[in-house]
Design an enzyme around this catalytic site. Structure first.
Site, short mmCIF file in Angstrom:
data_model
loop_
_atom_site.label_atom_id
_atom_site.label_comp_id
_atom_site.label_asym_id
_atom_site.label_seq_id
_atom_site.Cartn_x
_atom_site.Cartn_y
_atom_site.Cartn_z
N TYR A 28 0.84 -1.21 0.00
CA TYR A 28 0.00 0.00 0.00
C TYR A 28 0.88 1.25 0.00
O TYR A 28 0.49 2.31 -0.48
CB TYR A 28 -0.94 -0.04 1.22
CG TYR A 28 -2.18 0.80 1.08
CD1 TYR A 28 -3.02 0.69 -0.03
CD2 TYR A 28 -2.54 1.71 2.07
CE1 TYR A 28 -4.16 1.44 -0.14
CE2 TYR A 28 -3.68 2.47 1.97
CZ TYR A 28 -4.49 2.34 0.86
OH TYR A 28 -5.63 3.09 0.75
N LYS A 64 -3.01 8.25 3.28
CA LYS A 64 -4.20 8.07 4.13
C LYS A 64 -3.94 8.56 5.55
O LYS A 64 -4.84 9.10 6.19
CB LYS A 64 -4.63 6.59 4.13
CG LYS A 64 -5.23 6.11 2.81
CD LYS A 64 -6.44 6.91 2.38
CE LYS A 64 -7.14 6.28 1.18
NZ LYS A 64 -8.16 7.18 0.59
N1 LIG Z 1 -11.48 -0.09 -2.78
C1 LIG Z 1 -11.00 -0.23 -1.55
O1 LIG Z 1 -10.60 -1.34 -1.13
C2 LIG Z 1 -10.93 0.95 -0.64
C3 LIG Z 1 -10.84 0.73 0.76
C4 LIG Z 1 -10.77 1.84 1.60
C5 LIG Z 1 -10.81 3.12 1.08
N2 LIG Z 1 -10.91 3.28 -0.28
C6 LIG Z 1 -10.94 4.66 -0.79
O2 LIG Z 1 -12.17 4.91 -1.41
C7 LIG Z 1 -12.00 5.99 -2.31
C8 LIG Z 1 -12.64 5.65 -3.65
O3 LIG Z 1 -11.93 4.60 -4.26
P1 LIG Z 1 -12.64 3.37 -4.96
O4 LIG Z 1 -12.09 2.14 -4.29
O5 LIG Z 1 -14.09 3.57 -5.06
O6 LIG Z 1 -11.95 3.36 -6.41
P2 LIG Z 1 -12.31 4.16 -7.77
O7 LIG Z 1 -11.12 3.93 -8.65
O8 LIG Z 1 -13.63 3.75 -8.27
O9 LIG Z 1 -12.38 5.68 -7.29
C9 LIG Z 1 -11.26 6.53 -7.22
C10 LIG Z 1 -11.72 7.87 -7.76
O10 LIG Z 1 -10.70 8.87 -7.64
C11 LIG Z 1 -10.90 9.74 -8.74
N3 LIG Z 1 -9.76 10.61 -8.97
C12 LIG Z 1 -8.45 10.26 -9.09
N4 LIG Z 1 -7.70 11.35 -9.38
C13 LIG Z 1 -8.57 12.41 -9.40
C14 LIG Z 1 -8.41 13.80 -9.65
N5 LIG Z 1 -7.21 14.34 -9.94
N6 LIG Z 1 -9.51 14.61 -9.61
C15 LIG Z 1 -10.72 14.10 -9.33
N7 LIG Z 1 -10.93 12.77 -9.10
C16 LIG Z 1 -9.86 11.95 -9.14
C17 LIG Z 1 -11.14 8.79 -9.91
O11 LIG Z 1 -11.71 9.47 -11.01
C18 LIG Z 1 -12.09 7.80 -9.26
O12 LIG Z 1 -13.42 8.22 -9.45
C19 LIG Z 1 -10.50 6.27 -2.38
O13 LIG Z 1 -10.17 7.32 -1.49
C20 LIG Z 1 -9.92 4.97 -1.86
O14 LIG Z 1 -8.61 5.12 -1.31
C21 LIG Z 1 -10.99 2.24 -1.13
#
Ligand SMILES: NC(=O)c1ccc[n+]([C@@H]2O[C@H](COP(=O)([O-])OP(=O)(O)OC[C@H]3O[C@@H](n4cnc5c(N)ncnc54)[C@H](O)[C@@H]3O)[C@@H](O)[C@H]2O)c1
Length: 258
Positions: free
Chosen positions: A154, A161
């Protein structure tokens, strides 16, 4: 009547049908909210996904790393709504060199790109829409992955984070006087585009999911974003009126056990 009736939310982070933000947007609409989506990188892609939501949602472009894009956000959102009751930050990005086991060798440009998109963007997004956020009563919710320990692969996203958690606390501190709450939901691993970018063999969520299957007292389903979406919707509602600077773990309880 749902728990978000009459509220207008700005939801960032919809990229695919698996995006956590897509599930939050759908559930928020089911609970009565009007939703505006931000789109990155392509508006047309998010407009297609918006048509799959229970109700119509306006889509506006936003690159959180572009000061001009942030500067125009309140005006663009304001065309659809007078005030905002809530904002979802569901954004993270790290270049490949910042993930996947390269931690000691990652250079500053890749680290900077990670922190800009994944940490500083919370400050950028919130301050950009602050003129529209209901005061008192506005709610900011961000998506977190437990940053209290180091995780394999990670890497700099873990550092990002940690910064996000601190940034949320500082925003809670500074916006509390205006009655605006700022909270994070620390989700367990979910199969999304962002998760698939974590490890070199493209199985980041899978690796974490195996860990979660062993540790989470409640069990964990990495294909079901609904529990995470429910927590976000609850934090947007009026049912957490005295909670800010908090990290709500929605991870089957994995964070609580050794
Ligand atoms: N998937 C997991 O296991 C998990 C677990 C905990 C937290 N998260 C967090 O959840 C959040 C969403 O991620 P996800 O898992 O739904 O994946 P995802 O890839 O669907 O979403 C990530 C989003 O970030 C956006 N993004 C990236 N760069 C950007 C920029 N410059 N301007 C605007 N938007 C931008 C992308 O367009 C995308 O919509 C993130 O913060 C991720 O770290 C995810």
């Amino acid at each position: 009547m749902g728990i978000l009736s009459g509220k207008h939310l700005l939801v960032s982070g919809v990229l695919t049908k698996s995006s956590i933000a897509f599930h939050v947007a759908g559930l928020a609409q089911e609970q009565g909210a009007d939703v505006t989506l931000t789109a990155y990188p392509r508006v047309s892609l998010v407009e297609r996904l918006a048509r799959l939501l229970p109700r119509p949602a306006a889509v506006i472009p936003l690159d959180v790393t572009d000061p001009e894009s942030l500067a125009g956000l309140a005006e663009r959102v304001g065309r659809h709504t007078g005030t905002l009751d809530g904002v979802l930050h569901s954004i993270a990005y790290a270049p490949p060199a910042a993930l996947g086991g390269n931690f000691p060798g990652t250079g500053w440009p890749d680290v900077a790109a990670t922190l800009h998109a994944s940490t500083y963007s919370l400050h950028g997004l919130v301050t950009a829409v602050l003129p529209l956020l209901r005061s008192p009563g506005g709610s900011v919710v961000g998506l977190d992955f437990d940053a209290s320990v180091a995780w394999p692969e990670y890497d700099w996203m873990g550092v990002a984070k940690s910064g996000l958690e601190s940034c949320a606390r500082y925003l809670a501190f500074y916006l509390g006087a205006q009655g605006i709450r700022v909270n994070l939901v620390a989700a367990g691993p979910l199969r999304t585009m962002a998760a698939s970018n974590i490890s070199r063999d493209g199985d980041g969520a899978g690796d974490f999911a195996a860990l979660w299957h062993r540790r989470a007292p409640l069990g964990w389903d990495e294909t079901n974003a609904d529990p995470v979406a429910r927590a976000c919707v609850a934090l947007f509602s009026d049912w957490f009126p005295a909670t800010t600077g908090e990290i709500v773990h929605v991870d089957g309880g994995a964070h609580a056990v050794g």
